[in-house]
Design a protein around this motif. Structure first.
Motif, PDB file in Angstrom:
ATOM      1  N   TRP A  64       0.824  -1.203   0.000  1.00  0.00           N
ATOM      2  CA  TRP A  64       0.000   0.000   0.000  1.00  0.00           C
ATOM      3  C   TRP A  64       0.858   1.254   0.000  1.00  0.00           C
ATOM      4  CZ3 TRP A  64      -3.985  -1.341   4.427  1.00  0.00           C
ATOM      5  CH2 TRP A  64      -4.821  -2.379   3.979  1.00  0.00           C
ATOM      6  N   VAL A  65       1.967   1.209   0.734  1.00  0.00           N
ATOM      7  CA  VAL A  65       2.860   2.362   0.801  1.00  0.00           C
ATOM      8  C   VAL A  65       4.121   2.129  -0.034  1.00  0.00           C
ATOM      9  CG1 VAL A  65       3.957   1.540   2.930  1.00  0.00           C
ATOM     10  CG2 VAL A  65       4.020   3.962   2.371  1.00  0.00           C
ATOM     11  N   TYR A  66       4.586   0.872  -0.111  1.00  0.00           N
ATOM     12  CA  TYR A  66       5.803   0.563  -0.854  1.00  0.00           C
ATOM     13  C   TYR A  66       5.673   0.964  -2.326  1.00  0.00           C
ATOM     14  CZ  TYR A  66       9.600  -2.275  -2.860  1.00  0.00           C
ATOM     15  OH  TYR A  66      10.712  -2.702  -3.544  1.00  0.00           O
ATOM     16  N   THR A  67       4.558   0.579  -2.949  1.00  0.00           N
ATOM     17  CA  THR A  67       4.394   0.833  -4.382  1.00  0.00           C
ATOM     18  C   THR A  67       4.253   2.316  -4.717  1.00  0.00           C
ATOM     19  OG1 THR A  67       3.478  -1.374  -4.768  1.00  0.00           O
ATOM     20  CG2 THR A  67       2.981   0.315  -6.403  1.00  0.00           C
ATOM     21  N   PRO A  68       3.314   3.049  -4.090  1.00  0.00           N
ATOM     22  CA  PRO A  68       3.213   4.476  -4.443  1.00  0.00           C
ATOM     23  C   PRO A  68       4.436   5.287  -4.041  1.00  0.00           C
ATOM     24  CG  PRO A  68       1.723   3.940  -2.630  1.00  0.00           C
ATOM     25  CD  PRO A  68       2.243   2.644  -3.161  1.00  0.00           C
ATOM     26  N   LEU A  69       5.207   4.797  -3.046  1.00  0.00           N
ATOM     27  CA  LEU A  69       6.396   5.533  -2.625  1.00  0.00           C
ATOM     28  C   LEU A  69       7.566   5.373  -3.582  1.00  0.00           C
ATOM     29  CD1 LEU A  69       6.898   5.345   1.256  1.00  0.00           C
ATOM     30  CD2 LEU A  69       6.715   7.373  -0.180  1.00  0.00           C
ATOM     31  N   GLN A  70       7.471   4.455  -4.542  1.00  0.00           N
ATOM     32  CA  GLN A  70       8.591   4.258  -5.450  1.00  0.00           C
ATOM     33  C   GLN A  70       8.927   5.528  -6.228  1.00  0.00           C
ATOM     34  OE1 GLN A  70      10.590   1.353  -5.450  1.00  0.00           O
ATOM     35  NE2 GLN A  70       9.296   1.400  -3.628  1.00  0.00           N
ATOM     36  N   GLY A 119       9.651   1.425   5.117  1.00  0.00           N
ATOM     37  CA  GLY A 119      11.095   1.281   5.259  1.00  0.00           C
ATOM     38  C   GLY A 119      11.741   0.607   4.067  1.00  0.00           C
ATOM     39  N   SER A 120      11.023  -0.344   3.471  1.00  0.00           N
ATOM     40  CA  SER A 120      11.588  -1.107   2.356  1.00  0.00           C
ATOM     41  C   SER A 120      11.548  -0.366   1.031  1.00  0.00           C
ATOM     42  CB  SER A 120      10.827  -2.432   2.214  1.00  0.00           C
ATOM     43  OG  SER A 120      10.904  -3.196   3.399  1.00  0.00           O
ATOM     44  N   ALA A 121      10.760   0.697   0.956  1.00  0.00           N
ATOM     45  CA  ALA A 121      10.538   1.386  -0.318  1.00  0.00           C
ATOM     46  C   ALA A 121      11.821   1.929  -0.931  1.00  0.00           C
ATOM     47  CB  ALA A 121       9.527   2.520  -0.129  1.00  0.00           C
ATOM     48  N   PHE A 122      12.818   2.223  -0.088  1.00  0.00           N
ATOM     49  CA  PHE A 122      14.050   2.849  -0.587  1.00  0.00           C
ATOM     50  C   PHE A 122      15.186   1.850  -0.785  1.00  0.00           C
ATOM     51  CE2 PHE A 122      11.606   6.005   1.703  1.00  0.00           C
ATOM     52  CZ  PHE A 122      11.663   7.119   0.888  1.00  0.00           C
ATOM     53  N   ASN A 359      10.215   0.231 -10.831  1.00  0.00           N
ATOM     54  CA  ASN A 359       9.867  -0.600  -9.685  1.00  0.00           C
ATOM     55  C   ASN A 359       8.423  -0.366  -9.253  1.00  0.00           C
ATOM     56  OD1 ASN A 359      10.885  -2.662  -8.069  1.00  0.00           O
ATOM     57  ND2 ASN A 359      11.226  -1.278  -6.353  1.00  0.00           N
ATOM     58  N   PHE A 360       7.940   0.863  -9.416  1.00  0.00           N
ATOM     59  CA  PHE A 360       6.536   1.162  -9.129  1.00  0.00           C
ATOM     60  C   PHE A 360       5.625   0.281  -9.971  1.00  0.00           C
ATOM     61  CE2 PHE A 360       2.859   3.551 -10.785  1.00  0.00           C
ATOM     62  CZ  PHE A 360       2.108   3.679  -9.621  1.00  0.00           C
ATOM     63  N   LEU A 361       5.910   0.187 -11.259  1.00  0.00           N
ATOM     64  CA  LEU A 361       5.077  -0.620 -12.144  1.00  0.00           C
ATOM     65  C   LEU A 361       5.251  -2.112 -11.867  1.00  0.00           C
ATOM     66  CD1 LEU A 361       5.604   1.352 -15.477  1.00  0.00           C
ATOM     67  CD2 LEU A 361       3.571   1.345 -14.027  1.00  0.00           C
ATOM     68  N   VAL A 362       6.468  -2.534 -11.516  1.00  0.00           N
ATOM     69  CA  VAL A 362       6.715  -3.947 -11.232  1.00  0.00           C
ATOM     70  C   VAL A 362       5.948  -4.399  -9.995  1.00  0.00           C
ATOM     71  CG1 VAL A 362       8.477  -5.600 -10.485  1.00  0.00           C
ATOM     72  CG2 VAL A 362       8.954  -4.050 -12.391  1.00  0.00           C
ATOM     73  N   THR A 363       6.002  -3.602  -8.922  1.00  0.00           N
ATOM     74  CA  THR A 363       5.420  -4.035  -7.648  1.00  0.00           C
ATOM     75  C   THR A 363       3.928  -3.794  -7.552  1.00  0.00           C
ATOM     76  OG1 THR A 363       5.995  -1.893  -6.652  1.00  0.00           O
ATOM     77  CG2 THR A 363       7.586  -3.692  -6.416  1.00  0.00           C
ATOM     78  N   ILE A 364       3.366  -3.049  -8.484  1.00  0.00           N
ATOM     79  CA  ILE A 364       1.919  -2.821  -8.427  1.00  0.00           C
ATOM     80  C   ILE A 364       1.163  -4.136  -8.635  1.00  0.00           C
ATOM     81  CG2 ILE A 364       1.375  -2.346 -10.857  1.00  0.00           C
ATOM     82  CD1 ILE A 364      -0.178   0.133  -9.844  1.00  0.00           C
ATOM     83  N   GLY A 365       1.830  -5.114  -9.245  1.00  0.00           N
ATOM     84  CA  GLY A 365       1.205  -6.416  -9.429  1.00  0.00           C
ATOM     85  C   GLY A 365       0.916  -7.104  -8.106  1.00  0.00           C
TER      86      GLY A 365
END
Length: 448
Positions: A64-70, A119-122, A359-365
């Protein structure tokens, strides 16, 4: 003098690989946190009193936060010190794991997963940014594969080691152990990471560091259809890892092959072993043949075929299903090449931004399809319950819900025809600290 120069070069190379590998190890830790629910499905259902849909949402809360934070993560990494960013990231991961272990409320569990995602987003972006600063360009694809391989090693540790800790200490104490690991990594990141080598002394222009210019670079990237198609190829190729191996693989093997949880987790981990080998191999072979798309064609096609075998093949002997899962992971490995393509078709000094957008597009899956599979499992559920009143999901339940994975793998194969072949060369020439030409990059400045 020549001897001193040799020592200086050796010292710089050693420091370069130390910095980059430590950042990649932090990415492995983040991957460990990402896939933890895979080995705790039953425990978490019991702990929170939820079903497959609830577990799918809990897993997806990380994204929820990892993907949009990319996207902002890429801008931040391009602008600020990776050392401070990665250290702060480790702190957020530590807080998330502590909440996940100690609080029984489902809403707090979701919040804890959000902190882990924050935390993992970066992590991955930071590692690739450091590689672009410290390593020669010819090593970038290989390091991308190595970083992804270390990430899968983190997932492998989740499946191979953490179940032993769960049996010995209990799942909540196991989570606390990962909290202490995060604290240790945060300290190492603070003490060892350096944002750039000593010879990399040219500062970015004030205009380049301006947020308006940063959003201008992002706007330029987002307008190019090549970035979107390339990212979707990565997204669909990565789904077997994000959805099957990352969450539902252990439960699928328990149901289909009647394995106990620990054995199913070990067999599921074979997918990560395959990817940890396939990723670096794809990076190496791509650099060797001077092509990015050929390994991606092979990976997307054959991973789809192996997925069909896993889901709809007869009950195989253990060595056969293990071999198929290894090949599935190996054929997913070329997915890392979409990051090299993204870097090579992006303007100069936008490694962080282009990597983040990809990475945003990859993890949105994972954000969409992991909970979708959970909802489909509840939809196809026949109402069967275990003696302790837990839902029992049948083999056909898993097959119907996971059928979307090979379909999207074949979609990735078709989309590759529209991705440009970079021949392992950058589309733009480096500006070496000079002000980028607006006419060349077509970047519109946005006033801050």
């Amino acid at each position: 003098m020549l001897k001193n120069m040799t020592r200086s070069v050796y010292k710089t190379k050693t420091m370069a690989w130390t910095v980059c590998l430590l950042a990649a190890i932090f990415y492995a830790y983040d991957f460990l946190l990402r896939v933890q629910p895979n080995i705790l499905v039953r425990q978490l259902m019991d702990f929170y009193g939820t079903n497959a849909a609830g577990i799918g949402a809990l897993y997806a809360a990380y994204y929820w936060v990892y993907t949009p934070l990319q996207i902002p993560a890429g801008l931040v990494v391009d602008r600020y010190s990776p050392r401070i960013i990665l250290t702060a990231s480790a702190l957020f991961c530590t807080v998330g794991t502590l909440l996940f272990a100690e609080v029984q409320w489902y809403s707090i569990g979701l919040l804890a997963r959000v902190f882990m995602g924050l935390g993992s987003a970066f992590a991955f972006i930071g590692a690739l940014k450091l590689a672009s600063l410290w390593l020669p360009p010819r090593f970038f694809a290989a390091f991308s594969g190595l970083a992804t391989a270390l990430g899968t090693v983190g997932a492998l540790a989740t499946n191979a080691i953490l179940p032993l800790w769960v049996n010995r200490y209990g799942w909540q104490n196991m989570i606390l152990i990962t909290t202490y690991i995060g604290l240790g990594l945060g300290l190492l990141l603070l003490l060892i990471i350096r944002s750039k080598p000593e010879h990399h002394t040219k500062a970015l222009s004030r205009e380049f560091r301006n947020w308006g210019h940063a959003f201008g670079r992002l706007w330029y990237i987002s307008k190019q259809w090549e970035f979107w198609i390339n990212g979707l190829v990565g997204c669909f190729t990565f789904l077997p890892i994000a959805v099957l191996a990352g969450l539902w693989g252990t439960s699928f093997l328990e149901s289909t092959y009647h394995m106990d949880a620990q054995k199913a987790a070990l067999v599921d981990a074979i997918i990560f072993i395959g990817m940890s080998i396939g990723g670096p191999f794809a990076g190496w072979i791509s650099d060797h043949i001077g092509r990015r798309k050929i390994p991606l064609y092979c990976g997307s096609l054959f991973s789809s075929l192996f997925l069909v075998l896993v889901l709809y093949g007869q009950t195989f002997p253990l060595w056969v299903i293990s071999s198929i899962l290894f090949l599935l992971g190996f054929c997913t490995g070329p997915q890392i090449l979409v990051f090299s393509i993204g870097k090579e078709i992006s303007p100069p000094r936008t490694t962080g931004t282009s990597t983040a957008f990809t990475n945003f597009l990859v993890t949105i899956g994972a954000l969409i399809f992991a909970p979708l599979v959970g909802f489909l499992m509840v939809h196809f559920w026949n109402g069967a319950l275990s003696p302790d009143n837990m839902p029992i999901y049948s083999v056909n339940n898993f097959r119907h819900s996971l059928l979307i994975l090979p379909g999207f793998g074949l979609t990735a194969f078709l989309l590759l025809f529209f991705v440009p072949e970079t021949y392992c060369k950058a589309k733009f020439k480096k500006t070496h600290g000079k002000k980028p030409k607006k006419t060349r990059l077509r970047i519109k400045m946005i006033k801050g």
